[in-house]
Design a protein around this motif. Structure first.
Motif, PDB file in Angstrom:
ATOM      1  N   GLU B 171       0.827  -1.198   0.000  1.00 43.13           N
ATOM      2  CA  GLU B 171       0.000   0.000   0.000  1.00 43.13           C
ATOM      3  C   GLU B 171       0.871   1.261   0.000  1.00 43.13           C
ATOM      4  OE1 GLU B 171      -3.279   1.160   3.056  1.00 43.13           O
ATOM      5  OE2 GLU B 171      -3.533  -0.946   2.486  1.00 43.13           O
ATOM      6  N   LYS B 172       1.921   1.169   0.833  1.00 41.69           N
ATOM      7  CA  LYS B 172       2.805   2.321   0.994  1.00 41.69           C
ATOM      8  C   LYS B 172       3.525   2.613  -0.322  1.00 41.69           C
ATOM      9  CE  LYS B 172       6.218   4.193   4.167  1.00 41.69           C
ATOM     10  NZ  LYS B 172       7.048   3.937   5.348  1.00 41.69           N
ATOM     11  N   SER B 173       4.043   1.524  -0.945  1.00 42.75           N
ATOM     12  CA  SER B 173       4.790   1.742  -2.184  1.00 42.75           C
ATOM     13  C   SER B 173       3.860   2.249  -3.279  1.00 42.75           C
ATOM     14  CB  SER B 173       5.492   0.449  -2.620  1.00 42.75           C
ATOM     15  OG  SER B 173       4.534  -0.522  -2.954  1.00 42.75           O
ATOM     16  N   LYS B 174       2.618   1.720  -3.260  1.00 41.93           N
ATOM     17  CA  LYS B 174       1.624   2.182  -4.233  1.00 41.93           C
ATOM     18  C   LYS B 174       1.373   3.677  -4.057  1.00 41.93           C
ATOM     19  CE  LYS B 174      -1.532  -1.285  -5.253  1.00 41.93           C
ATOM     20  NZ  LYS B 174      -2.781  -1.927  -4.821  1.00 41.93           N
ATOM     21  N   ALA B 175       1.167   4.041  -2.781  1.00 45.01           N
ATOM     22  CA  ALA B 175       0.890   5.449  -2.495  1.00 45.01           C
ATOM     23  C   ALA B 175       2.070   6.320  -2.896  1.00 45.01           C
ATOM     24  CB  ALA B 175       0.590   5.614  -1.002  1.00 45.01           C
ATOM     25  N   GLU B 176       3.290   5.787  -2.630  1.00 46.14           N
ATOM     26  CA  GLU B 176       4.482   6.562  -2.982  1.00 46.14           C
ATOM     27  C   GLU B 176       4.588   6.718  -4.497  1.00 46.14           C
ATOM     28  OE1 GLU B 176       7.584   4.495  -0.982  1.00 46.14           O
ATOM     29  OE2 GLU B 176       7.319   5.679   0.858  1.00 46.14           O
ATOM     30  N   ALA B 177       4.326   5.594  -5.206  1.00 46.03           N
ATOM     31  CA  ALA B 177       4.401   5.624  -6.665  1.00 46.03           C
ATOM     32  C   ALA B 177       3.384   6.617  -7.230  1.00 46.03           C
ATOM     33  CB  ALA B 177       4.139   4.225  -7.224  1.00 46.03           C
ATOM     34  N   LYS B 178       2.184   6.580  -6.631  1.00 41.72           N
ATOM     35  CA  LYS B 178       1.107   7.459  -7.077  1.00 41.72           C
ATOM     36  C   LYS B 178       1.507   8.916  -6.850  1.00 41.72           C
ATOM     37  CE  LYS B 178      -3.900   7.140  -6.989  1.00 41.72           C
ATOM     38  NZ  LYS B 178      -5.026   6.649  -6.182  1.00 41.72           N
ATOM     39  N   ALA B 179       2.040   9.172  -5.665  1.00 40.25           N
ATOM     40  CA  ALA B 179       2.448  10.534  -5.339  1.00 40.25           C
ATOM     41  C   ALA B 179       3.534  10.993  -6.297  1.00 40.25           C
ATOM     42  CB  ALA B 179       2.951  10.584  -3.893  1.00 40.25           C
ATOM     43  N   LYS B 180       4.458  10.044  -6.587  1.00 36.68           N
ATOM     44  CA  LYS B 180       5.559  10.367  -7.495  1.00 36.68           C
ATOM     45  C   LYS B 180       5.006  10.688  -8.884  1.00 36.68           C
ATOM     46  CE  LYS B 180      10.078   8.376  -8.469  1.00 36.68           C
ATOM     47  NZ  LYS B 180      10.737   7.053  -8.486  1.00 36.68           N
ATOM     48  N   ALA B 181       4.090   9.793  -9.342  1.00 34.83           N
ATOM     49  CA  ALA B 181       3.498   9.986 -10.671  1.00 34.83           C
ATOM     50  C   ALA B 181       2.754  11.307 -10.728  1.00 34.83           C
ATOM     51  CB  ALA B 181       2.548   8.827 -10.978  1.00 34.83           C
ATOM     52  N   ALA B 182       2.027  11.579  -9.665  1.00 33.38           N
ATOM     53  CA  ALA B 182       1.259  12.827  -9.634  1.00 33.38           C
ATOM     54  C   ALA B 182       2.198  14.023  -9.672  1.00 33.38           C
ATOM     55  CB  ALA B 182       0.398  12.859  -8.360  1.00 33.38           C
ATOM     56  N   ALA B 183       3.292  13.886  -8.901  1.00 36.48           N
ATOM     57  CA  ALA B 183       4.262  14.983  -8.871  1.00 36.48           C
ATOM     58  C   ALA B 183       4.880  15.185 -10.251  1.00 36.48           C
ATOM     59  CB  ALA B 183       5.334  14.680  -7.830  1.00 36.48           C
ATOM     60  N   GLU B 184       5.192  13.999 -10.886  1.00 35.92           N
ATOM     61  CA  GLU B 184       5.797  14.088 -12.228  1.00 35.92           C
ATOM     62  C   GLU B 184       4.827  14.716 -13.216  1.00 35.92           C
ATOM     63  OE1 GLU B 184       7.142  10.176 -13.211  1.00 35.92           O
ATOM     64  OE2 GLU B 184       8.936  10.409 -11.960  1.00 35.92           O
ATOM     65  N   ALA B 185       3.544  14.248 -13.123  1.00 33.87           N
ATOM     66  CA  ALA B 185       2.520  14.782 -14.029  1.00 33.87           C
ATOM     67  C   ALA B 185       2.370  16.279 -13.817  1.00 33.87           C
ATOM     68  CB  ALA B 185       1.191  14.073 -13.780  1.00 33.87           C
ATOM     69  N   ALA B 186       2.348  16.653 -12.542  1.00 37.70           N
ATOM     70  CA  ALA B 186       2.192  18.079 -12.231  1.00 37.70           C
ATOM     71  C   ALA B 186       3.371  18.863 -12.789  1.00 37.70           C
ATOM     72  CB  ALA B 186       2.095  18.253 -10.723  1.00 37.70           C
ATOM     73  N   ALA B 187       4.575  18.242 -12.626  1.00 40.07           N
ATOM     74  CA  ALA B 187       5.773  18.919 -13.125  1.00 40.07           C
ATOM     75  C   ALA B 187       5.720  19.046 -14.642  1.00 40.07           C
ATOM     76  CB  ALA B 187       7.011  18.133 -12.688  1.00 40.07           C
ATOM     77  N   ALA B 188       5.287  17.918 -15.313  1.00 40.80           N
ATOM     78  CA  ALA B 188       5.192  17.929 -16.769  1.00 40.80           C
ATOM     79  C   ALA B 188       4.189  18.964 -17.242  1.00 40.80           C
ATOM     80  CB  ALA B 188       4.786  16.538 -17.272  1.00 40.80           C
ATOM     81  N   LYS B 189       3.032  18.963 -16.526  1.00 42.69           N
ATOM     82  CA  LYS B 189       1.970  19.918 -16.867  1.00 42.69           C
ATOM     83  C   LYS B 189       2.469  21.346 -16.711  1.00 42.69           C
ATOM     84  CE  LYS B 189      -2.782  18.472 -16.649  1.00 42.69           C
ATOM     85  NZ  LYS B 189      -3.898  18.144 -15.778  1.00 42.69           N
ATOM     86  N   ALA B 190       3.153  21.540 -15.596  1.00 45.46           N
ATOM     87  CA  ALA B 190       3.667  22.877 -15.320  1.00 45.46           C
ATOM     88  C   ALA B 190       4.648  23.295 -16.400  1.00 45.46           C
ATOM     89  CB  ALA B 190       4.335  22.892 -13.944  1.00 45.46           C
ATOM     90  N   ALA B 191       5.424  22.257 -16.866  1.00 43.71           N
ATOM     91  CA  ALA B 191       6.402  22.565 -17.903  1.00 43.71           C
ATOM     92  C   ALA B 191       5.731  22.883 -19.230  1.00 43.71           C
ATOM     93  CB  ALA B 191       7.359  21.378 -18.066  1.00 43.71           C
ATOM     94  N   SER B 192       4.653  22.046 -19.588  1.00 46.88           N
ATOM     95  CA  SER B 192       4.001  22.230 -20.887  1.00 46.88           C
ATOM     96  C   SER B 192       3.035  23.406 -20.887  1.00 46.88           C
ATOM     97  CB  SER B 192       3.269  20.956 -21.311  1.00 46.88           C
ATOM     98  OG  SER B 192       2.202  20.724 -20.394  1.00 46.88           O
ATOM     99  N   ALA B 193       2.217  23.520 -19.841  1.00 45.20           N
ATOM    100  CA  ALA B 193       1.227  24.616 -19.801  1.00 45.20           C
ATOM    101  C   ALA B 193       1.324  25.359 -18.490  1.00 45.20           C
ATOM    102  CB  ALA B 193      -0.178  24.051 -19.992  1.00 45.20           C
ATOM    103  N   PRO B 194       2.122  26.351 -18.443  1.00 48.44           N
ATOM    104  CA  PRO B 194       2.346  27.065 -17.180  1.00 48.44           C
ATOM    105  C   PRO B 194       1.086  27.614 -16.508  1.00 48.44           C
ATOM    106  CG  PRO B 194       3.887  27.804 -18.876  1.00 48.44           C
ATOM    107  CD  PRO B 194       2.965  26.874 -19.548  1.00 48.44           C
ATOM    108  N   PRO B 195       0.046  28.092 -17.246  1.00 44.60           N
ATOM    109  CA  PRO B 195      -1.056  28.729 -16.504  1.00 44.60           C
ATOM    110  C   PRO B 195      -2.067  27.746 -15.934  1.00 44.60           C
ATOM    111  CG  PRO B 195      -1.341  29.048 -18.885  1.00 44.60           C
ATOM    112  CD  PRO B 195      -0.173  28.180 -18.719  1.00 44.60           C
ATOM    113  N   ALA B 196      -2.035  26.431 -16.357  1.00 40.61           N
ATOM    114  CA  ALA B 196      -3.066  25.471 -15.896  1.00 40.61           C
ATOM    115  C   ALA B 196      -2.934  25.208 -14.389  1.00 40.61           C
ATOM    116  CB  ALA B 196      -2.937  24.155 -16.654  1.00 40.61           C
ATOM    117  N   PRO B 197      -4.075  25.137 -13.659  1.00 37.80           N
ATOM    118  CA  PRO B 197      -4.015  24.866 -12.199  1.00 37.80           C
ATOM    119  C   PRO B 197      -3.724  23.384 -11.910  1.00 37.80           C
ATOM    120  CG  PRO B 197      -6.296  25.147 -12.908  1.00 37.80           C
ATOM    121  CD  PRO B 197      -5.452  25.344 -14.132  1.00 37.80           C
TER     122      PRO B 197
END
Lengths: 397, 212
Positions: B171-197
């Motif tokens: 569960e912990k590793s899943k949650a960590e992976a999810k958090a990581k993926a979310a962080a990466e997605a957020a980072a990617a999103k931030a990189a591709s579209a700066p104004p998106a929330p």
């Protein structure tokens, strides 16, 4: 040799000599009374002591038969358990039901213990060791023994409790039924001895053939009489498998349901003393009383033999209790009237025949064959399957 | 023949009697206070609260969701929720029990609380010598008394505890992976579209927030 033999004689008579010595310290006119009181003290001390020992041995023995240890906490190996039990029952509250007849309720256990103690008066526990050498000793014992029924019924009736009354009814029905075979099975010993005196009955069995003793149990009629006597004695003392009067699973504790504290202990004492005395009489009548089992063992004191036999009998009673389940009321009655009574009546005839068949071997064969045949046939009748059919109801169907 | 059964029975009890002196199998009694036999692994009597790490209260897995309190058939559990939050084993902020009482004089050892707990926080203990001279306070256990370490759980129910640990680690590793993926997605999103929330769905915590 003579000094050592006199030592053994003295040891055999040690209690008698002690009694005479103490009585000798008193003036002449007081001596008979003192001697009697000393003998009574001996009985009143010895048999309750054996009772205390029996309770703990019984619990331990039953435990072993049921693959457990039994009491082992009070004292070494739990041997002081009766002391703890005694203190407990002395300090417990004595409860008398409000609607009980208080006087009769109180008298019942006292009467039981007194009656049972009286029976010991004619029990020879060793050579010259009998409180009262009565001509009608056996008759006295049975007369006194019958009065225990009275105290049991007093207890059951005065408690004003349905379970007590049911238990008392059962006890009286059972004891009266088994009194008959008990008496008749002991009569054979009286017939052969020609006396009701317990001392004479023991003396009649004190001879030896080779090394083997002349105990009545080693004759066909004696053996049958002994077995019948023991079975009737079990029923008479309400011991398992004849413990219906106090069947815990059915009627709480039977006639002593409403007894607590020391009165309960008195009932307990009375019951065990009754068992000890009836075992003592079985020994006296059929097992040679205080006689040694082999001629070369005669050097051992007579009282030691009596008590050794008593403990063997106690062990046998415990063994039976650990083995047999309780009988049903109809089985109990069928057994008494359809098996015990005919067998003990037949045994009287066999004992008479034994007396008049002379000295040859023929009497052994005839008597054994008659008894064996009767046993097998009566057993067949008793074990015949009863076809009772389905139960039918008049109104409920 | 009459009496045959009696003789057979006497033989049986005689065997028991004599055998009890020589054979261990014929004497099964364990002299309890002095001698003990280890309880079998599935022994259970009363529940306890599992905690990770060294600090009872910090490591307590319970999040005061009150499912066990509601499911308990004899109603022997009493929970008061905390007003603040502490991080759980994943690191997420969770409510914790400000009070967690079990009245073991009422508890019937049914294990329902253990079965319904989604957080592996309550488990069955094997401690049975719980007699006390105070039948009210002495049998009412608070969270301090109920808290027992995960090591204790491993000791009394090793198989079960290992399974639970594996599940929690997953569960912990899943949650960590999810958090990581979310962080990466957020980072990617931030990189591709700066104004998106940033997507709020990345966090799971609000869904489990107990309703006030």
């Amino acid at each position: 040799v003579s000094s050592s033999s006199s030592f053994w004689t003295n040891l055999d008579q040690v209690f008698v000599l002690l009694q005479h010595w103490i009585a000798g310290l008193f003036p002449q006119w007081l001596q008979p009374a003192v001697a009697t009181i000393l003998a009574v003290i001996g009985i009143v001390a010895a048999f309750p002591g054996i009772f205390a020992l029996t309770t703990v041995l019984e619990r331990k023995g039953l435990g072993r038969m049921q693959k457990r240890l039994g009491p082992n906490r009070v004292g070494p190996l739990g041997i002081l358990q009766p002391v703890a039990d005694g203190i407990k029952s002395l300090t417990k509250e004595d409860i008398v039901p409000l609607s009980a007849d208080a006087v009769v309720h109180f008298l019942a256990p006292v009467l039981l213990v007194v009656a049972v103690f009286l029976g010991y008066a004619v029990l020879p526990v060793g050579r010259n060791m009998v409180l009262m050498n009565m001509d009608a000793g056996l008759l006295f014992f049975f007369a006194i023994g019958a009065s225990t029924e009275l105290s049991i019924f007093m207890a059951g009736w005065s408690s004003r409790n349905k379970y007590s009354l049911l238990g008392a009814m059962r006890a009286v029905a059972q004891m009266i039924s088994y009194e008959v075979p008990l008496l008749l099975s002991s009569v054979v010993a009286v017939m052969i001895t020609g006396s009701l005196s317990t001392v004479k009955i023991v003396e009649a069995q004190s001879g030896f053939t080779g090394i083997f003793p002349h105990w009545y149990v080693f004759t066909p009629w004696g053996f049958a009489g002994f077995v019948l006597f023991v079975i009737a004695a079990l029923a008479e003392t309400n011991r398992s498998p004849f413990d219906l009067p106090e069947g815990e699973s059915e009627i709480v504790a039977g006639y002593f349901t409403e007894y607590s504290g020391f009165k309960f202990a008195l009932f307990f004492l009375g019951e065990y003393l009754g068992m000890l005395s009836i075992a003592g009489f079985a020994i006296t009548l059929f097992l040679g009383g205080w006689g040694a089992p082999f001629s070369f063992l005669e050097i051992v004191p007579s009282w030691a033999w009596f008590f050794a036999k008593l403990f063997a009998a106690i062990f046998f009673f415990i063994w039976l209790r650990g083995t047999l389940p309780r009988l049903r009321q109809d089985q109990l009655m069928n057994f008494a009237w359809k098996f015990m009574l005919p067998m003990s009546l037949l045994n009287l005839l066999v004992a008479g025949a034994w007396r008049f068949l002379g000295d040859g071997w023929s009497k052994w064969i005839i008597c054994s064959a008659v008894l064996l045949l009767a046993y097998v046939l009566l057993g067949r009748v008793l074990m015949r399957k009863q076809h009772l059919g389905a139960r039918s109801y008049r109104y409920a169907d | 023949m009459l009496g045959e059964g009696i003789l057979k029975g006497l033989g049986e009890t005689a065997k028991n009697f004599a055998g009890s002196f020589v054979s261990k199998e014929r004497m099964t009694t364990v002299q309890y206070p002095e001698e003990r036999i280890a309880p079998i692994e599935n022994t259970r009597d009363f529940p306890f609260l599992v905690y990770d790490g060294d600090d009872k209260l910090a490591g307590m897995r319970c999040v005061a969701c009150q499912i066990c309190e509601k499911e308990c058939p004899p109603k022997c559990i009493y929970i008061v929720k905390s007003t603040d939050k502490k991080p759980d084993f994943v690191g997420k902020m969770q409510i914790y029990p400000a009070r967690f009482d079990i009245d073991i004089s009422v508890c019937m050892s049914c294990q329902i609380c253990v079965e319904v707990c989604p957080f592996e926080a309550i488990k069955m203990d094997t401690e049975f010598e719980l007699s006390t001279t105070d039948r009210f306070g002495g049998l009412l256990y608070d969270r301090e008394q109920l808290a027992k370490s995960n090591e204790h759980y491993h000791k009394i129910h090793p198989t079960e505890a290992t399974e639970v640990d594996a599940r929690l680690a997953e569960e912990k590793s899943k949650a960590e992976a999810k958090a990581k993926a979310a962080a990466e997605a957020a980072a990617a999103k931030a990189a591709s579209a700066p104004p998106a929330p940033a997507a709020p769905a990345a966090k799971v915590a609000p869904a489990k927030e107990p309703g006030a």
